[in-house]
Design an enzyme around this catalytic site. Structure first.
Site, PDB file in Angstrom:
ATOM      1  N   GLU A 215      -4.953 -34.757   0.396  1.00 35.07           N
ATOM      2  CA  GLU A 215      -6.332 -35.458   0.672  1.00 35.07           C
ATOM      3  C   GLU A 215      -6.060 -36.675   0.855  1.00 35.07           C
ATOM      4  OE1 GLU A 215      -8.539 -33.080   1.027  1.00 35.07           O
ATOM      5  OE2 GLU A 215      -7.624 -31.563  -0.065  1.00 35.07           O
ATOM      6  N   CYS A 249     -12.669 -42.293  -1.985  1.00 36.75           N
ATOM      7  CA  CYS A 249     -12.315 -42.047  -0.774  1.00 36.75           C
ATOM      8  C   CYS A 249     -13.234 -41.439   0.266  1.00 36.75           C
ATOM      9  CB  CYS A 249     -10.970 -40.864  -1.020  1.00 36.75           C
ATOM     10  SG  CYS A 249     -11.571 -39.441  -1.993  1.00 36.75           S
TER      11      CYS A 249
END
Length: 471
Positions: A215, A249
């Site tokens: 990720e 993110c």
């Protein structure tokens, strides 16, 4: 207290020995571990929030509750509500030529899952993958971030209180420990962090043929379409950018908008920031940057862009007293171009470049010409235009007419694509990520497979002819 690299293998062995003794935990065992995790979150809510606040310098309790505690508890409760069903074998149809045989897929735990936790959401990005690992019947070992030392130490301490060492293990330490951790022979390794570090993690895992879920991040665009509700779009983009001071993110990294609306965006953004965070420069509900290193990196991106010709517009006024030295005012950047570092690197902070376009197709082409982002945000009401953007762009996930919230949907996998990551998790997708769907073929007692046995004579040729014709 940090963990030495020699301790890691021993702790992994404790988990692996327990997993081999109980390779297929039943639902009561899995549910008990999930309820233990829920109990820990509820009982340690305040302590966790205080530790995160101390690590950041200023991280409001409300933000931690909303963005970390709530999705963590929601993930646990979703798993408790659906995990028993996810565990059940799934019937599949056998090929016509093999009837009356039966086939099925049996979900089986992979074993011991390694989870490398980042600093920006240290609670949620530890608990989220842990929930998926536990509901799938695995043991887990987590490496916490050294950049949130107070929370990491507290989380390790509390996990050791609530769980047995052969159920969940938490380790702390610096980059050396992280490197050793990623080189351990886990049955699956999940890493959340930067693309640059992701390369090293994948390389280390490959030595053991450990499958990885990465990720990562990248530059997630927000596109304001020609038919967008403009004021709404500005508000939702600012919300997604300013929570956690942009240290997210999937925060909007830059905005693509009609050229004629750049000045309107600047004006609306200043008004919106003032409404969301009054007296922003000294507002205790606005998170500070986690470290001096990160502060200096973001400031360098801003200053470098201005030196190269961009214009910086601050969304707020500086504090009258320097109570929080790492409080970084959010800044809009206009007049940017792709040669600037701020348009090449993931910002991961409260800078928001504005990139004007003359047609929506130009905006689509801009996104498509760059590495696939972790998230894409589109503000538009025309369904044909929405479909055009969705069809012609690639992104890990999408929110339409909002930001961030696709990550909180248990029915949707979360993950990147290309440079923004590989694999996904959350909800049933996470259960599948940390399970092996074992194919099982059950031959019927009375069957015709013997008709295909050697020696290959006339009977065999007739049967093979039927298979080739109908198979």
């Amino acid at each position: 207290m940090t963990d030495s690299t020699t301790d890691l293998s021993q702790r992994l062995q404790i988990l692996r020995t327990a997993q081999r003794a109980e390779p297929m935990p039943d639902w009561p065992a899995r549910a008990a571990r999930l309820r233990t995790l829920e109990k820990m979150l509820l009982e340690q809510r305040e302590a966790f929030a205080l530790a995160i606040n101390a690590d950041f310098g200023c991280r409001p309790r409300e933000e931690t509750d909303l963005l970390e505690l709530f999705p963590s508890l929601s993930a646990v409760r979703h798993a408790l509500g659906h995990g028993r069903r996810w565990m059940k074998p799934r019937r599949r149809l056998a090929g016509l030529a093999f009837l009356p045989a039966r086939t099925e897929l049996r979900p089986q735990p992979l074993g011991v899952i390694g989870i490398i936790v980042p600093w920006n959401y240290p609670l949620y990005l530890a608990v989220g993958p842990l929930v998926d690992a536990l509901v799938a019947g695995n043991r887990a070992m987590l490496k916490m971030s050294e950049f949130t030392p107070r929370f990491s130490a507290l989380f390790a301490e509390q996990v050791a209180r609530y769980f047995q060492p052969d159920e969940v293990a938490v380790v702390t330490g610096d980059a050396t420990v992280a490197q050793a951790f990623s080189a351990l022979p886990f049955d699956h390794l999940l890493f959340t962090g930067s693309t640059a570090v992701g390369h090293h993690v994948m390389r280390a895992a490959s030595a053991n043929l450990t499958p990885v879920t990465l990720e990562l991040g990248g530059k997630s665009p927000a596109i304001i379409g020609p038919g967008a509700r403009f004021e709404h779009a500005v508000e939702r983009i600012l919300f997604g950018k300013l929570v956690n001071a942009g240290q997210t993110c999937i925060a909007p990294d830059y905005v693509l908008l009609p050229r004629a609306q750049v000045a309107d965006f600047v004006a609306a953004a200043r008004a919106t920031a003032g409404r969301l965070y009054p007296k922003l420069g000294e507002n205790e509900q606005y998170t500070t940057i986690v470290s001096d290193r990160q502060y200096q990196r973001i400031a360098a991106l801003r200053d470098g862009a201005v030196a190269a010709g961009a214009r910086a517009v601050a969304l707020g006024d500086e504090a009258t007293g320097n109570t929080q030295p790492r409080r970084l005012l959010p800044v809009l950047l206009t007049g940017v171009n792709d040669t600037m570092s701020v348009m090449q690197e993931e910002i991961f902070g409260p800078l928001l470049p504005l990139v004007p376009y003359d047609s929506l197709d130009e905006a689509i082409a801009y996104v498509a010409a760059h590495p696939h982002p972790l998230a894409l945000y589109l503000f538009e009401q025309d369904q044909a235009l929405i479909d055009r953007v969705l069809t012609r762009t690639v992104a890990g996930g999408v929110s339409l007419n909002d930001t961030l919230f696709h990550i909180a949907q248990h029915g949707l996998p979360f993950g990147g694509v290309g440079a923004s990551g590989m694999g996904g998790y959350h909800g049933e997708a996470g259960f599948h990520t940390f399970s092996h769907l074992k194919p099982v073929f059950r031959q019927a007692r009375f069957n015709g497979v013997g008709l295909l046995n050697p020696p290959y004579g006339a009977r065999f040729k007739r049967m093979l002819g039927l298979l080739l014709k109908r198979g």
